[in-house]
Design a protein around this motif. Structure first.
Motif, PDB file in Angstrom:
ATOM      1  N   LYS A 102       0.840  -1.202   0.000  1.00 56.80           N
ATOM      2  CA  LYS A 102       0.000   0.000   0.000  1.00 56.80           C
ATOM      3  C   LYS A 102       0.873   1.249   0.000  1.00 56.80           C
ATOM      4  CE  LYS A 102      -3.815  -2.100   2.519  1.00 56.80           C
ATOM      5  NZ  LYS A 102      -4.598  -2.107   3.760  1.00 56.80           N
ATOM      6  N   PRO A 103       0.444   2.313  -0.663  1.00 52.61           N
ATOM      7  CA  PRO A 103       1.220   3.560  -0.664  1.00 52.61           C
ATOM      8  C   PRO A 103       1.513   4.023   0.774  1.00 52.61           C
ATOM      9  CG  PRO A 103      -0.579   3.706  -2.242  1.00 52.61           C
ATOM     10  CD  PRO A 103      -0.774   2.424  -1.467  1.00 52.61           C
ATOM     11  N   GLY A 104       2.758   4.423   1.008  1.00 48.51           N
ATOM     12  CA  GLY A 104       3.164   4.877   2.335  1.00 48.51           C
ATOM     13  C   GLY A 104       3.729   3.775   3.212  1.00 48.51           C
ATOM     14  N   SER A 105       3.683   2.524   2.741  1.00 47.11           N
ATOM     15  CA  SER A 105       4.220   1.407   3.524  1.00 47.11           C
ATOM     16  C   SER A 105       5.741   1.472   3.550  1.00 47.11           C
ATOM     17  CB  SER A 105       3.797   0.064   2.928  1.00 47.11           C
ATOM     18  OG  SER A 105       2.412  -0.105   2.995  1.00 47.11           O
ATOM     19  N   ASP A 106       6.308   0.980   4.637  1.00 50.33           N
ATOM     20  CA  ASP A 106       7.766   0.926   4.747  1.00 50.33           C
ATOM     21  C   ASP A 106       8.152  -0.491   5.127  1.00 50.33           C
ATOM     22  OD1 ASP A 106      10.408   1.763   4.807  1.00 50.33           O
ATOM     23  OD2 ASP A 106      10.315   2.202   6.956  1.00 50.33           O
ATOM     24  N   PRO A 107       8.810  -1.229   4.267  1.00 50.08           N
ATOM     25  CA  PRO A 107       9.279  -0.874   2.931  1.00 50.08           C
ATOM     26  C   PRO A 107       8.115  -0.858   1.935  1.00 50.08           C
ATOM     27  CG  PRO A 107       9.838  -3.146   3.390  1.00 50.08           C
ATOM     28  CD  PRO A 107       9.221  -2.589   4.648  1.00 50.08           C
ATOM     29  N   PRO A 108       8.320  -0.209   0.779  1.00 46.90           N
ATOM     30  CA  PRO A 108       7.229  -0.073  -0.188  1.00 46.90           C
ATOM     31  C   PRO A 108       6.921  -1.343  -0.982  1.00 46.90           C
ATOM     32  CG  PRO A 108       9.223   0.978  -0.998  1.00 46.90           C
ATOM     33  CD  PRO A 108       9.517   0.524   0.406  1.00 46.90           C
ATOM     34  N   VAL A 109       7.839  -2.318  -0.952  1.00 44.15           N
ATOM     35  CA  VAL A 109       7.614  -3.581  -1.664  1.00 44.15           C
ATOM     36  C   VAL A 109       7.960  -4.746  -0.745  1.00 44.15           C
ATOM     37  CG1 VAL A 109       8.030  -2.641  -3.977  1.00 44.15           C
ATOM     38  CG2 VAL A 109       9.929  -3.592  -2.683  1.00 44.15           C
ATOM     39  N   HIS A 110       7.376  -5.885  -1.049  1.00 44.18           N
ATOM     40  CA  HIS A 110       7.661  -7.129  -0.329  1.00 44.18           C
ATOM     41  C   HIS A 110       8.348  -8.065  -1.320  1.00 44.18           C
ATOM     42  CE1 HIS A 110       7.192 -10.309   2.606  1.00 44.18           C
ATOM     43  NE2 HIS A 110       6.724 -11.079   1.638  1.00 44.18           N
ATOM     44  N   ILE A 111       9.523  -8.573  -0.932  1.00 49.52           N
ATOM     45  CA  ILE A 111      10.274  -9.498  -1.787  1.00 49.52           C
ATOM     46  C   ILE A 111       9.818 -10.929  -1.477  1.00 49.52           C
ATOM     47  CG2 ILE A 111      12.570 -10.379  -2.385  1.00 49.52           C
ATOM     48  CD1 ILE A 111      12.265  -7.451  -3.115  1.00 49.52           C
ATOM     49  N   VAL A 112       9.478 -11.673  -2.519  1.00 42.53           N
ATOM     50  CA  VAL A 112       9.064 -13.072  -2.370  1.00 42.53           C
ATOM     51  C   VAL A 112      10.076 -13.925  -3.128  1.00 42.53           C
ATOM     52  CG1 VAL A 112       7.250 -14.769  -2.786  1.00 42.53           C
ATOM     53  CG2 VAL A 112       6.631 -12.407  -2.247  1.00 42.53           C
ATOM     54  N   ILE A 113      10.701 -14.868  -2.427  1.00 42.80           N
ATOM     55  CA  ILE A 113      11.670 -15.766  -3.051  1.00 42.80           C
ATOM     56  C   ILE A 113      10.983 -17.102  -3.306  1.00 42.80           C
ATOM     57  CG2 ILE A 113      13.909 -16.904  -2.807  1.00 42.80           C
ATOM     58  CD1 ILE A 113      14.644 -14.607  -0.848  1.00 42.80           C
ATOM     59  N   ASP A 114      11.027 -17.557  -4.536  1.00 43.40           N
ATOM     60  CA  ASP A 114      10.371 -18.804  -4.925  1.00 43.40           C
ATOM     61  C   ASP A 114      11.255 -19.985  -4.520  1.00 43.40           C
ATOM     62  OD1 ASP A 114       9.068 -20.926  -6.064  1.00 43.40           O
ATOM     63  OD2 ASP A 114       9.202 -20.205  -8.123  1.00 43.40           O
ATOM     64  N   LEU A 115      10.885 -20.664  -3.452  1.00 50.56           N
ATOM     65  CA  LEU A 115      11.673 -21.784  -2.943  1.00 50.56           C
ATOM     66  C   LEU A 115      11.030 -23.142  -3.244  1.00 50.56           C
ATOM     67  CD1 LEU A 115      12.792 -20.294   0.486  1.00 50.56           C
ATOM     68  CD2 LEU A 115      14.099 -20.474  -1.637  1.00 50.56           C
ATOM     69  N   GLN A 116      10.190 -23.193  -4.267  1.00 45.82           N
ATOM     70  CA  GLN A 116       9.526 -24.454  -4.599  1.00 45.82           C
ATOM     71  C   GLN A 116      10.524 -25.553  -4.944  1.00 45.82           C
ATOM     72  OE1 GLN A 116       5.630 -24.029  -6.874  1.00 45.82           O
ATOM     73  NE2 GLN A 116       6.571 -22.001  -7.187  1.00 45.82           N
ATOM     74  N   LYS A 117      11.575 -25.208  -5.700  1.00 45.76           N
ATOM     75  CA  LYS A 117      12.564 -26.237  -6.061  1.00 45.76           C
ATOM     76  C   LYS A 117      13.325 -26.711  -4.825  1.00 45.76           C
ATOM     77  CE  LYS A 117      13.130 -25.087 -10.887  1.00 45.76           C
ATOM     78  NZ  LYS A 117      14.039 -24.762 -11.974  1.00 45.76           N
ATOM     79  N   LEU A 118      13.677 -25.791  -3.940  1.00 45.51           N
ATOM     80  CA  LEU A 118      14.345 -26.179  -2.693  1.00 45.51           C
ATOM     81  C   LEU A 118      13.423 -27.076  -1.862  1.00 45.51           C
ATOM     82  CD1 LEU A 118      16.660 -26.046  -0.636  1.00 45.51           C
ATOM     83  CD2 LEU A 118      15.611 -23.960   0.252  1.00 45.51           C
ATOM     84  N   ASN A 119      12.169 -26.711  -1.768  1.00 47.67           N
ATOM     85  CA  ASN A 119      11.222 -27.528  -1.006  1.00 47.67           C
ATOM     86  C   ASN A 119      11.089 -28.931  -1.575  1.00 47.67           C
ATOM     87  OD1 ASN A 119      10.688 -25.439   0.769  1.00 47.67           O
ATOM     88  ND2 ASN A 119       8.872 -24.751  -0.315  1.00 47.67           N
ATOM     89  N   SER A 120      11.241 -29.061  -2.885  1.00 51.62           N
ATOM     90  CA  SER A 120      11.076 -30.387  -3.505  1.00 51.62           C
ATOM     91  C   SER A 120      12.240 -31.329  -3.206  1.00 51.62           C
ATOM     92  CB  SER A 120      10.884 -30.260  -5.018  1.00 51.62           C
ATOM     93  OG  SER A 120      12.090 -29.856  -5.633  1.00 51.62           O
ATOM     94  N   VAL A 121      13.407 -30.805  -2.807  1.00 52.09           N
ATOM     95  CA  VAL A 121      14.552 -31.668  -2.498  1.00 52.09           C
ATOM     96  C   VAL A 121      14.883 -31.694  -1.002  1.00 52.09           C
ATOM     97  CG1 VAL A 121      15.550 -31.381  -4.794  1.00 52.09           C
ATOM     98  CG2 VAL A 121      16.304 -29.880  -2.939  1.00 52.09           C
ATOM     99  N   THR A 122      14.144 -30.949  -0.206  1.00 50.68           N
ATOM    100  CA  THR A 122      14.396 -30.881   1.228  1.00 50.68           C
ATOM    101  C   THR A 122      13.735 -32.045   1.950  1.00 50.68           C
ATOM    102  OG1 THR A 122      14.513 -28.478   1.142  1.00 50.68           O
ATOM    103  CG2 THR A 122      14.089 -29.457   3.291  1.00 50.68           C
ATOM    104  N   ILE A 123      14.479 -32.667   2.854  1.00 48.46           N
ATOM    105  CA  ILE A 123      13.928 -33.727   3.698  1.00 48.46           C
ATOM    106  C   ILE A 123      13.285 -33.040   4.897  1.00 48.46           C
ATOM    107  CG2 ILE A 123      14.471 -35.723   5.146  1.00 48.46           C
ATOM    108  CD1 ILE A 123      16.932 -36.165   3.265  1.00 48.46           C
ATOM    109  N   ARG A 124      12.011 -33.223   5.057  1.00 48.00           N
ATOM    110  CA  ARG A 124      11.269 -32.564   6.135  1.00 48.00           C
ATOM    111  C   ARG A 124      11.722 -33.083   7.492  1.00 48.00           C
ATOM    112  NH1 ARG A 124       9.515 -29.282   2.768  1.00 48.00           N
ATOM    113  NH2 ARG A 124       7.853 -29.739   1.342  1.00 48.00           N
ATOM    114  N   ASP A 125      11.861 -32.156   8.447  1.00 49.80           N
ATOM    115  CA  ASP A 125      12.162 -32.564   9.823  1.00 49.80           C
ATOM    116  C   ASP A 125      10.938 -33.261  10.391  1.00 49.80           C
ATOM    117  OD1 ASP A 125      14.618 -31.396   9.666  1.00 49.80           O
ATOM    118  OD2 ASP A 125      14.098 -29.627  10.818  1.00 49.80           O
TER     119      ASP A 125
END
Length: 163
Positions: A102-125
């Motif tokens: 939203k205008p006036g937000s700090d920070p003005p953008v949200h960074i989204v990192i696509d970790l789908q490939k990492l999730n596909s090879v990660t062994i879940r705890d």
């Protein structure tokens, strides 16, 4: 914070204790990533991400719209300065995209990192968290106070070099 406490809910001594703890632990409060720290490596060693055998990947970058490009660069630099991001020569590259806030937000953008490939090879705890009732019952009859970190997230621990 103290004004939000109902007058009848705590004694004066309890309110004084809260005020004392807040003053003594003022550096425990963070309101942005630059003020935020990580868990001590003495108690929380670097986390090694268990994975299955796989081939490293290089995902194609997602174009950043020119209208928010400068904001995205500023957020990435702020994250580098705060220790959340660091330059790398890794064999891996995941895509990221930015979402304008939203205008006036700090920070003005949200960074989204696509970790789908990492999730596909990660062994879940498979470890389950401790039973909170058993944990709380172990303190019956004891006076205690606690601080809770409501600003921690995936970056509260360092990731091991191998990961």
């Amino acid at each position: 914070m103290l004004k939000s406490i109902e007058a009848s809910s705590l004694s004066k001594q309890e309110i004084d204790l809260i005020a004392w703890v807040v003053v003594q632990r003022e550096y425990a409060f963070a309101f942005n990533h630059a003020e935020k720290g990580s868990f001590s490596r003495e108690y929380f060693p670097d986390y090694e991400i268990p994975t299955i055998e796989h081939v490293p990947w290089q995902s194609k970058p997602i174009p950043i719209p020119k209208a928010i490009y400068d904001d995205v660069v500023a957020v990435i630099r702020d994250n580098e300065a705060a220790g959340r991001f660091e330059p790398t020569t890794s064999s891996y590259r995941s895509s990221l995209f930015a979402v304008a806030k939203k205008p006036g937000s700090d920070p003005p953008v949200h960074i989204v990192i696509d970790l789908q490939k990492l999730n596909s090879v990660t062994i879940r705890d498979s470890a389950l968290p401790p039973n909170i009732n058993e944990f709380a019952e172990s303190f019956l009859g004891h006076a205690l106070y606690g601080l809770f970190d409501l600003f921690s997230g995936f970056d509260a621990r360092y990731v091991g070099i191998r990961s």
